[in-house]
Design an enzyme around this catalytic site. Sequence first.
Site, PDB file in Angstrom:
ATOM      1  N   ILE A 158      31.247  39.534  48.885  1.00 20.11           N
ATOM      2  CA  ILE A 158      30.076  39.455  48.006  1.00 20.11           C
ATOM      3  C   ILE A 158      30.389  39.925  46.582  1.00 20.11           C
ATOM      4  O   ILE A 158      29.666  39.643  45.649  1.00 20.11           O
ATOM      5  CB  ILE A 158      28.892  40.252  48.598  1.00 20.11           C
ATOM      6  CG1 ILE A 158      27.598  39.862  47.924  1.00 20.11           C
ATOM      7  CG2 ILE A 158      29.159  41.738  48.516  1.00 20.11           C
ATOM      8  CD1 ILE A 158      26.357  40.380  48.594  1.00 20.11           C
ATOM      9  N   TYR A 159      31.500  40.634  46.401  1.00 19.90           N
ATOM     10  CA  TYR A 159      31.854  41.140  45.079  1.00 19.90           C
ATOM     11  C   TYR A 159      32.355  40.058  44.135  1.00 19.90           C
ATOM     12  O   TYR A 159      32.653  40.343  42.989  1.00 19.90           O
ATOM     13  CB  TYR A 159      32.926  42.234  45.174  1.00 19.90           C
ATOM     14  CG  TYR A 159      32.499  43.464  45.945  1.00 19.90           C
ATOM     15  CD1 TYR A 159      31.172  43.780  46.149  1.00 19.90           C
ATOM     16  CD2 TYR A 159      33.445  44.316  46.466  1.00 19.90           C
ATOM     17  CE1 TYR A 159      30.795  44.902  46.851  1.00 19.90           C
ATOM     18  CE2 TYR A 159      33.075  45.452  47.173  1.00 19.90           C
ATOM     19  CZ  TYR A 159      31.748  45.738  47.357  1.00 19.90           C
ATOM     20  OH  TYR A 159      31.385  46.851  48.043  1.00 19.90           O
ATOM     21  N   GLY A 160      32.493  38.852  44.600  1.00 19.76           N
ATOM     22  CA  GLY A 160      32.912  37.800  43.689  1.00 19.76           C
ATOM     23  C   GLY A 160      33.896  36.841  44.313  1.00 19.76           C
ATOM     24  O   GLY A 160      33.835  36.527  45.487  1.00 19.76           O
TER      25      GLY A 160
END
Length: 78
Positions: free
Chosen positions: A68-70
């Site tokens: 989810i961080y990228g």
Amino acid sequence: MRLNLKTLVKVIVMMKRTLRPFNLEVSALGLGCMGMSMCYGKADDNQSLRTIEYAIENGINFLDTADIYGDGHNENLI
């Protein structure tokens, strides 16, 4: 006996936990890597790499990251 913060962190890092069901032994203290790619402004890859190296040199082998961080930026740094 009084412990300073640096000594206390070393004591905590020496503590281990076992992650089940894989039986992986990791440091009780982990390094959260979210800020290395999002949420706190522009990330500095050089500083992030120095932070990761410092953590590993001091016994931290649990690096917390997530998809989810990228776009996988954290995973590539690690």
